[in-house]
Motif scaffolding. Structure first.
Motif, mmCIF file in Angstrom:
data_model
loop_
_atom_site.group_PDB
_atom_site.id
_atom_site.type_symbol
_atom_site.label_atom_id
_atom_site.label_comp_id
_atom_site.label_asym_id
_atom_site.label_seq_id
_atom_site.Cartn_x
_atom_site.Cartn_y
_atom_site.Cartn_z
ATOM 1 N N THR A 1 42.269 -35.852 27.052
ATOM 2 C CA THR A 1 41.973 -34.323 26.878
ATOM 3 C C THR A 1 41.335 -33.984 25.695
ATOM 4 O O THR A 1 42.168 -34.379 24.452
ATOM 5 C CB THR A 1 43.026 -33.360 27.262
ATOM 6 O OG1 THR A 1 43.376 -33.678 28.616
ATOM 7 C CG2 THR A 1 42.785 -31.991 26.909
ATOM 8 N N LEU A 2 40.126 -33.406 25.480
ATOM 9 C CA LEU A 2 39.535 -33.239 24.287
ATOM 10 C C LEU A 2 39.873 -31.638 24.060
ATOM 11 O O LEU A 2 39.774 -30.758 24.976
ATOM 12 C CB LEU A 2 38.025 -33.424 24.195
ATOM 13 C CG LEU A 2 37.872 -34.976 24.125
ATOM 14 C CD1 LEU A 2 36.294 -35.457 24.101
ATOM 15 C CD2 LEU A 2 38.624 -36.060 23.362
ATOM 16 N N THR A 3 39.878 -31.146 22.731
ATOM 17 C CA THR A 3 40.035 -29.672 22.425
ATOM 18 C C THR A 3 39.384 -29.387 21.178
ATOM 19 O O THR A 3 39.122 -30.295 20.277
ATOM 20 C CB THR A 3 41.470 -29.432 21.940
ATOM 21 O OG1 THR A 3 42.138 -29.797 22.982
ATOM 22 C CG2 THR A 3 41.692 -27.888 21.901
ATOM 23 N N CYS A 4 38.525 -28.454 21.203
ATOM 24 C CA CYS A 4 37.703 -28.028 20.195
ATOM 25 C C CYS A 4 38.603 -26.973 19.078
ATOM 26 O O CYS A 4 39.517 -26.324 19.904
ATOM 27 C CB CYS A 4 36.678 -27.311 20.547
ATOM 28 S SG CYS A 4 35.519 -26.411 19.065
ATOM 29 N N TYR B 1 41.542 -32.394 16.995
ATOM 30 C CA TYR B 1 40.544 -31.862 17.430
ATOM 31 C C TYR B 1 39.267 -32.426 17.058
ATOM 32 O O TYR B 1 39.022 -33.338 16.145
ATOM 33 C CB TYR B 1 40.748 -30.361 16.279
ATOM 34 C CG TYR B 1 41.648 -29.388 16.956
ATOM 35 C CD1 TYR B 1 41.767 -28.934 18.044
ATOM 36 C CD2 TYR B 1 42.849 -29.374 15.887
ATOM 37 C CE1 TYR B 1 42.688 -27.915 18.415
ATOM 38 C CE2 TYR B 1 43.862 -28.202 16.309
ATOM 39 C CZ TYR B 1 43.818 -27.567 17.565
ATOM 40 O OH TYR B 1 44.761 -26.733 17.807
ATOM 41 N N GLY B 2 38.342 -32.075 17.883
ATOM 42 C CA GLY B 2 36.958 -32.806 18.041
ATOM 43 C C GLY B 2 36.549 -32.830 16.662
ATOM 44 O O GLY B 2 35.712 -33.947 16.379
ATOM 45 N N ALA C 1 35.627 -36.645 17.577
ATOM 46 C CA ALA C 1 34.788 -36.773 18.633
ATOM 47 C C ALA C 1 33.464 -36.684 18.372
ATOM 48 O O ALA C 1 32.715 -36.063 19.118
ATOM 49 C CB ALA C 1 35.257 -35.695 19.628
ATOM 50 N N THR C 2 32.886 -37.544 17.522
ATOM 51 C CA THR C 2 31.344 -37.667 17.124
ATOM 52 C C THR C 2 30.712 -38.158 18.266
ATOM 53 O O THR C 2 30.764 -39.235 18.750
ATOM 54 C CB THR C 2 31.366 -38.626 15.845
ATOM 55 O OG1 THR C 2 32.176 -38.202 14.636
ATOM 56 C CG2 THR C 2 29.795 -38.428 15.572
ATOM 57 N N LYS C 3 29.662 -37.347 18.658
ATOM 58 C CA LYS C 3 28.875 -37.918 19.648
ATOM 59 C C LYS C 3 27.509 -38.300 19.030
ATOM 60 O O LYS C 3 27.188 -38.176 17.695
ATOM 61 C CB LYS C 3 28.273 -36.371 20.191
ATOM 62 C CG LYS C 3 29.304 -35.542 20.907
ATOM 63 C CD LYS C 3 28.640 -34.517 21.543
ATOM 64 C CE LYS C 3 29.709 -33.269 22.033
ATOM 65 N NZ LYS C 3 29.082 -31.904 22.492
ATOM 66 N N TRP C 4 26.782 -39.040 19.961
ATOM 67 C CA TRP C 4 25.742 -39.910 19.252
ATOM 68 C C TRP C 4 25.818 -40.836 18.022
ATOM 69 O O TRP C 4 25.149 -40.753 16.881
ATOM 70 C CB TRP C 4 24.489 -38.882 18.956
ATOM 71 C CG TRP C 4 24.174 -37.813 20.110
ATOM 72 C CD1 TRP C 4 23.805 -38.082 21.419
ATOM 73 C CD2 TRP C 4 24.768 -36.690 20.202
ATOM 74 N NE1 TRP C 4 23.777 -36.992 22.026
ATOM 75 C CE2 TRP C 4 24.298 -35.915 21.451
ATOM 76 C CE3 TRP C 4 25.054 -35.497 19.203
ATOM 77 C CZ2 TRP C 4 24.511 -34.417 21.721
ATOM 78 C CZ3 TRP C 4 25.104 -34.166 19.270
ATOM 79 C CH2 TRP C 4 24.791 -33.776 20.634
ATOM 80 N N GLN D 1 32.693 -41.123 19.858
ATOM 81 C CA GLN D 1 34.165 -41.455 19.687
ATOM 82 C C GLN D 1 34.869 -40.382 20.474
ATOM 83 O O GLN D 1 34.601 -39.419 20.924
ATOM 84 C CB GLN D 1 34.340 -41.061 18.176
ATOM 85 C CG GLN D 1 33.860 -41.983 17.107
ATOM 86 C CD GLN D 1 34.498 -41.717 15.817
ATOM 87 O OE1 GLN D 1 33.945 -42.470 14.883
ATOM 88 N NE2 GLN D 1 35.361 -40.855 15.755
ATOM 89 N N VAL D 2 35.925 -41.046 20.801
ATOM 90 C CA VAL D 2 36.998 -40.192 21.582
ATOM 91 C C VAL D 2 38.404 -40.711 20.980
ATOM 92 O O VAL D 2 38.695 -41.706 21.078
ATOM 93 C CB VAL D 2 37.124 -40.435 23.073
ATOM 94 C CG1 VAL D 2 38.321 -39.744 23.737
ATOM 95 C CG2 VAL D 2 35.796 -40.045 23.544
ATOM 96 N N VAL D 3 39.040 -39.908 20.305
ATOM 97 C CA VAL D 3 40.227 -40.049 19.661
ATOM 98 C C VAL D 3 41.427 -39.196 20.138
ATOM 99 O O VAL D 3 41.268 -37.879 19.803
ATOM 100 C CB VAL D 3 40.061 -40.070 18.011
ATOM 101 C CG1 VAL D 3 41.596 -40.463 17.627
ATOM 102 C CG2 VAL D 3 39.292 -40.915 17.693
#
Length: 553
Positions: free
Chosen positions: A319-322, A408-409, A413-416, A402-404
């Motif tokens: 589960t990701l959370t901002c 918190y993102g 949670a770095t995209k690209w 990234q998904v850790v």
């Protein structure tokens, strides 16, 4: 070009219209050139991105809370509206001297150029859209004013000669001292007896042509810009995506309570929240993508996409959370991710003693600082290539993100993602930490009511209250519900595959007729119960109980 004698004859409304049209031509041509070069170099996108980077954190939080995932659309609309107002002002200035209006457009071109070339991923041709667009706008402004001005200067009527009686009277109307002017074109009188005509028809024709040029340029530029669309590349990757080396366990039978209105255990990709700083989703070609790992390592690593796919791939439910999520907010979602373990790659690079941060860099220049110890402690921190059984959507980081779990993102949670620098928190700072947010941001234990909704009217008597709770990498141990400040009662918990996902809960409650306030709190596996103390998202996540008001009857 001095138009003190000519430009001032153009009415204010016409001058403003000419200015707006010239501004539209400038933006339309710039979009066309950006489509031929780099979509990110569009003045609107470049200036918008610069504004996002320089906007105070409090204002960004307000925008996210107010507009949600539409915040970027609202920003772009605002930029266009402001540009139109300024262009109208430049048109009014150009009534007196067209050169002033041209100079104003040149300034806007310079602003666009600076914004475009200062982007982290700028290219050598990124100055062209703003420069050519400003030139086209200035040219359009001159042409429009020329069209609006009189086509010929009215000559003064000859002074009347004394009658000799030789010419018989014709019964003609007495002279007015000015030549006739076309019907429908207003007459503008200057000092003396001279009369001049403002050519409304020619101006409006020019405006129509300019609007057409602007619209065609913008649409064509957007279509050309889609050359960077990664739809076909995603399809190619889907055909070559290997099966996981370590597959996730099947979801427990009771993971989803299947209650209407309750968030499903797995969030569909199209519903998964998106919060980032990119006005234009980067189109990254997996064939040219590389990930560089450098800094405080013994052996710098550079991986291609093919290299990454050859590594053992792991599935994990996370589960990701901002961090921008308010208590009870929507910026949380759960998915099954597929990717290579980040810890394994870092071990191959050899992390040096003293390193405590991974500064990851996105294709659009955004940065994130992730604690090294969190990534290396055994949790499934991934370089993800797939989401819920399909290749990563472009908006969620294709080709690699990234998904850790547990963070918190904005710190994980770095995209690209294209680069990871192994460094120290006391030597480097990431995008949001330079703006006052916490450098380390473990997700806080939280819970949310999904059913019923705020303000709902429910039948009196037995009512189902349900929602989700999360405490990533600790796990949720209990959820309690309270009505009207009374006793806390334990809710029924759904099954979960592990501690890194949210957990559904539900409880049936007998509600008497009338209004009621329902609150929820969660306790994690470490024994911590979420605090009732209300705090905003900044600097490290919101706190407090989520509560709603409903009416039974």
């Amino acid at each position: 070009m001095n138009t003190n004698a000519n430009g001032a004859r153009v009415p204010a409304w016409a001058a403003g219209l000419a200015g707006v049209t010239a501004g539209a031509v400038a933006l339309g041509v710039a979009e066309l050139v950006a489509g031929l070069t780099t979509a990110g170099a569009s003045p609107v996108v470049a200036v918008g991105g610069a504004m996002v980077d320089r906007t105070p954190a409090a204002v960004k939080e307000w925008a996210i809370r107010t507009f949600g995932e539409n915040d970027k659309t609202i920003l772009v609309i605002g930029i266009v509206v402001v540009a139109a107002l300024i262009a109208a002002g430049l048109g009014l200035v150009a009534r007196w001297r067209v050169g002033y209006g041209m100079a104003g457009l040149a300034v806007f071109g310079v602003v666009g150029i600076i914004a475009a070339v200062s982007r982290p991923d700028s290219g050598p041709l990124d100055f062209l859209p703003s420069m050519i667009g400003a030139a086209a706008g200035a040219w359009a402004l001159v042409l429009l004013f020329r069209r609006a001005e009189p086509s010929s200067r009215a000559e003064p009527h000859p002074r009347a000669e004394p009658s000799t009686g030789a010419e018989p009277s014709t019964g003609a109307e007495p002279s007015t001292g000015a030549e006739p002017h076309p019907r429908g074109e207003p007459t503008i009188r200057r000092a003396g007896a001279d009369l001049h005509t403002f050519d409304r028809r020619k101006l409006l024709t020019g405006v129509a042509v300019g609007a057409g040029v602007a619209g065609a340029g913008a649409v064509t530029g957007r279509l050309l810009g889609r050359r960077g669309d990664v739809t076909m590349a995603r399809r190619d990757v889907a055909r070559m995506l290997p099966r996981p080396t370590i597959a996730a366990k099947p979801l427990p039978a009771g993971a989803d309570l299947h209650i209407r209105g309750l968030s499903p255990f797995v969030t569909p990709n199209y519903e998964f929240y998106r919060v980032d700083t990119a006005l234009v989703v980067p189109g990254v070609d997996p064939r040219s993508w590389t990930l560089k790992i450098h800094g405080m390592v013994d052996r710098p690593v550079e991986l291609t996409f093919a290299d990454l796919l050859r590594r053992p791939l792991v599935e994990a439910d996370v589960t990701l959370t901002c961090v921008s999520n308010d208590v009870g907010g929507p910026y949380v979602g759960n998915a099954r991710w597929l990717g290579a373990r980040l810890a394994d790659v870092l071990r191959e690079a050899g992390i040096r003693r003293g390193a405590d941060m991974l500064l990851s860099v996105s294709r659009d220049g955004w940065t994130s600082g992730t604690p090294v110890d969190v990534v290396m402690d055994g949790r499934e921190a991934l370089l993800a290539v797939a989401m819920n059984g399909e290749v990563l959507p472009a908006a969620h980081g294709f080709p690699v993100r990234q998904v850790v779990p547990g963070l918190y993102g904005y710190v994980s949670a770095t995209k690209w993602v294209t680069e990871i620098k192994v460094t120290r928190f006391d030597e480097d700072t990431a995008y949001w930490t330079t703006r006052g947010w916490s450098a380390r941001a473990p997700i806080k234990t939280e819970s949310r009511i999904d059913v019923p909704r705020e303000g709902d009217r429910v039948p009196a008597g037995r009512t189902t209250v349900a929602g989700v709770a999360w405490a990533q990498h600790r796990g949720v141990d209990a959820v309690e519900v309270q009505v009207d400040g009374g006793e806390w009662r334990r809710a029924r918990l759904a099954e979960v595959p592990g501690p890194d996902t949210w957990r559904q809960w539900s409880i049936d409650w007998d509600l008497a007729p009338g209004g009621h306030t329902i609150a929820v709190r969660a306790t994690d596996a470490a024994g911590y119960t979420q605090t009732p103390n209300v705090a905003p998202p900044a600097p490290d996540g919101a706190t407090g109980y989520h509560s709603i008001m409903v009416r039974a009857g």
